[in-house]
Enzyme design. Structure first.
Site, PDB file in Angstrom:
ATOM      1  N   ARG A 164     -20.000  -6.990   1.456  1.00  0.00           N
ATOM      2  CA  ARG A 164     -19.605  -7.180   0.049  1.00  0.00           C
ATOM      3  C   ARG A 164     -20.720  -7.848  -0.760  1.00  0.00           C
ATOM      4  O   ARG A 164     -21.332  -8.819  -0.347  1.00  0.00           O
ATOM      5  CB  ARG A 164     -18.339  -8.036   0.000  1.00  0.00           C
ATOM      6  CG  ARG A 164     -17.799  -8.328  -1.410  1.00  0.00           C
ATOM      7  CD  ARG A 164     -18.236  -9.676  -1.934  1.00  0.00           C
ATOM      8  NE  ARG A 164     -17.524 -10.052  -3.146  1.00  0.00           N
ATOM      9  CZ  ARG A 164     -17.869 -11.073  -3.933  1.00  0.00           C
ATOM     10  NH1 ARG A 164     -18.907 -11.803  -3.621  1.00  0.00           N
ATOM     11  NH2 ARG A 164     -17.175 -11.348  -5.001  1.00  0.00           N
ATOM     12  N   THR A 210     -20.641 -21.302  -6.886  1.00  0.00           N
ATOM     13  CA  THR A 210     -21.908 -20.643  -7.238  1.00  0.00           C
ATOM     14  C   THR A 210     -22.700 -21.541  -8.181  1.00  0.00           C
ATOM     15  O   THR A 210     -22.103 -22.299  -8.940  1.00  0.00           O
ATOM     16  CB  THR A 210     -21.576 -19.316  -7.957  1.00  0.00           C
ATOM     17  OG1 THR A 210     -21.080 -18.410  -6.995  1.00  0.00           O
ATOM     18  CG2 THR A 210     -22.762 -18.708  -8.666  1.00  0.00           C
ATOM     19  N   GLY A 260     -21.403  -9.455  -4.631  1.00  0.00           N
ATOM     20  CA  GLY A 260     -20.661  -9.905  -5.809  1.00  0.00           C
ATOM     21  C   GLY A 260     -21.396  -9.615  -7.108  1.00  0.00           C
ATOM     22  O   GLY A 260     -22.303  -8.783  -7.170  1.00  0.00           O
ATOM     23  N   ASP A 261     -21.009 -10.340  -8.135  1.00  0.00           N
ATOM     24  CA  ASP A 261     -21.552 -10.108  -9.473  1.00  0.00           C
ATOM     25  C   ASP A 261     -22.928 -10.738  -9.689  1.00  0.00           C
ATOM     26  O   ASP A 261     -23.646 -10.356 -10.611  1.00  0.00           O
ATOM     27  CB  ASP A 261     -20.594 -10.694 -10.517  1.00  0.00           C
ATOM     28  CG  ASP A 261     -20.358 -12.185 -10.290  1.00  0.00           C
ATOM     29  OD1 ASP A 261     -20.152 -12.589  -9.132  1.00  0.00           O
ATOM     30  OD2 ASP A 261     -20.394 -12.948 -11.276  1.00  0.00           O
ATOM     31  N   THR A 272     -19.886 -17.776 -13.064  1.00  0.00           N
ATOM     32  CA  THR A 272     -19.312 -18.079 -11.760  1.00  0.00           C
ATOM     33  C   THR A 272     -17.857 -17.662 -11.806  1.00  0.00           C
ATOM     34  O   THR A 272     -17.196 -17.826 -12.830  1.00  0.00           O
ATOM     35  CB  THR A 272     -19.434 -19.571 -11.405  1.00  0.00           C
ATOM     36  OG1 THR A 272     -18.725 -19.804 -10.188  1.00  0.00           O
ATOM     37  CG2 THR A 272     -18.878 -20.481 -12.483  1.00  0.00           C
ATOM     38  N   GLY A 273     -17.373 -17.092 -10.719  1.00  0.00           N
ATOM     39  CA  GLY A 273     -15.985 -16.668 -10.732  1.00  0.00           C
ATOM     40  C   GLY A 273     -15.750 -15.532  -9.763  1.00  0.00           C
ATOM     41  O   GLY A 273     -16.607 -15.221  -8.935  1.00  0.00           O
ATOM     42  N   GLY A 304     -16.110 -12.436  -8.539  1.00  0.00           N
ATOM     43  CA  GLY A 304     -17.171 -11.487  -8.850  1.00  0.00           C
ATOM     44  C   GLY A 304     -16.737 -10.066  -9.151  1.00  0.00           C
ATOM     45  O   GLY A 304     -17.325  -9.394 -10.003  1.00  0.00           O
TER      46      GLY A 304
END
Ligand code: ASP
Length: 334
Positions: A226, A198, A228-229, A249-250, A252
């Site tokens: 889906r 990301t 994400g964050d 980033t990670g 989510g």
């Protein structure tokens, strides 16, 4: 004469108040199992060159008196256009072998924000997130509605295949193979080549305004629409002039559940700790429950920092007193 002398004196004493705020920008290109052993010198050079270019271009905007909004937009579009990162061109594949992109942007001045989720044909999702903020009555748009809005805004549209890259396709195939043995996402996380990718940028301009921007293709093999964050404000992206701006980033799902970006800024604001310490605390707590990833942060004083609980994170910073710094692997600096 006396009056003139007094006003000159007054002006001189007021100068510090009128002085421009120290500027700065931090960017990331994702975190994950990134280590030197798995990377050729050529690959490393390519990542570093793109990060350097993006951070320097963003900084140039600030240096020329531009807003932090324009600076992060500039840096993130450069990263979106590079196939090296999981955002825009180079986005990861969904389970169905397509691409669905998320992005958001937020201003620290008034917490104005724009976010888009699950878009499939917008070349630069960060431009769409910005358009949502600037030209719509809403904060978050998703799917076909967001795409219709993009068309109305005359943003550049592309076929979904534009986002294809061979190495991301291979990652999906590997994930599908290991899926038989492992539950969803665990397969991705255990892949030795796992890199989230990301992209994001946070910046502060001469007026002292903070902005955060983040853009992603999400996670390899994601299903069922889906999200994400990244488009969830406070989770993967957050800015508030009273504390800090964060881009994450990670994994989510964890970043949403733990409201990572706004938690960092809340600790800065209410506990009075440094942004760096707040970021380290939150990432350590996240690692404890199994949430992997990293963040970049700039606080209201213009202090630039980052933290991550993975092996590496693609990252770069440049500030008034910080020459361009580009890093990928673990380091003790900043
Ligand atoms: N945070 C992103 C997501 O979960 C993935 C990433 O950072 O690479 O969608």
């Amino acid at each position: 004469m006396k009056a003139i002398f007094c006003s000159v004196l007054l002006l001189a004493f007021n100068l510090p108040a009128l002085a421009a705020h120290p500027i700065g920008i931090v960017i990331h290109g994702g975190a994950g199992t990134i280590n030197q052993a798995q990377m050729t010198a050529q690959q490393q050079q390519a990542y570093e060159a793109t990060l350097r270019h993006a951070v320097d271009q963003g900084y140039l905007v600030l240096e020329q008196g531009g807003s932090s909004l324009d600076a992060v937009t500039k840096a993130v579009t450069i990263l979106e256009d590079s196939p090296l990162f999981n955002a825009g061109k180079g986005a990861v594949y969904t389970w169905d072998e397509t691409h669905e992109l998320d992005a958001s942007i937020m201003l620290g001045q008034d917490r104005n924000a724009g976010a888009v989720a699950g878009v499939t044909n917008v070349k630069n999702p960060i431009l769409l997130a910005r358009a949502v903020m600037e030209h719509s009555a809403h904060v978050m748009l998703a799917g076909s509605g967001a795409e219709l809005f993009a068309k109305q805004q005359q943003l550049e549209l592309v076929e979904n295949q534009y986002f294809n890259t061979e190495f991301r396709h291979e990652a999906l195939k590997r994930m599908k193979q290991s899926q038989q043995a492992l539950p969803h996402q665990a397969a991705v996380l255990q892949d030795p080549n796992w890199k989230m990718g990301t992209v994001g940028a946070v910046a502060i301009d001469k007026a002292g305004n903070l902005t955060a921007a983040t853009s992603t293709g999400g996670m390899t093999g994601k299903r069922f629409g889906r999200i994400g964050d990244v488009p969830v404000l406070g989770a993967g992206n957050f800015a508030d002039n009273t504390s800090c701006a964060v881009s994450a980033t990670g994994h989510g799902e964890y970043f949403i559940r733990y409201q990572v970006a706004s938690d960092i800024c809340a600790r800065v604001k209410y506990k009075g700790i440094t942004a760096k310490l707040a970021a380290e605390q939150v990432l350590a707590e996240l690692a404890y429950v199994g949430g992997l990833g990293g963040v970049i942060v700039v606080d209201k004083a213009g202090t630039l920092s980052w933290a991550f609980n993975t092996e590496g994170m693609y990252r770069a910073m440049r500030g008034a007193n910080t020459p361009t710094l580009v890093e990928i692997f673990q380091s003790t600096k900043n």
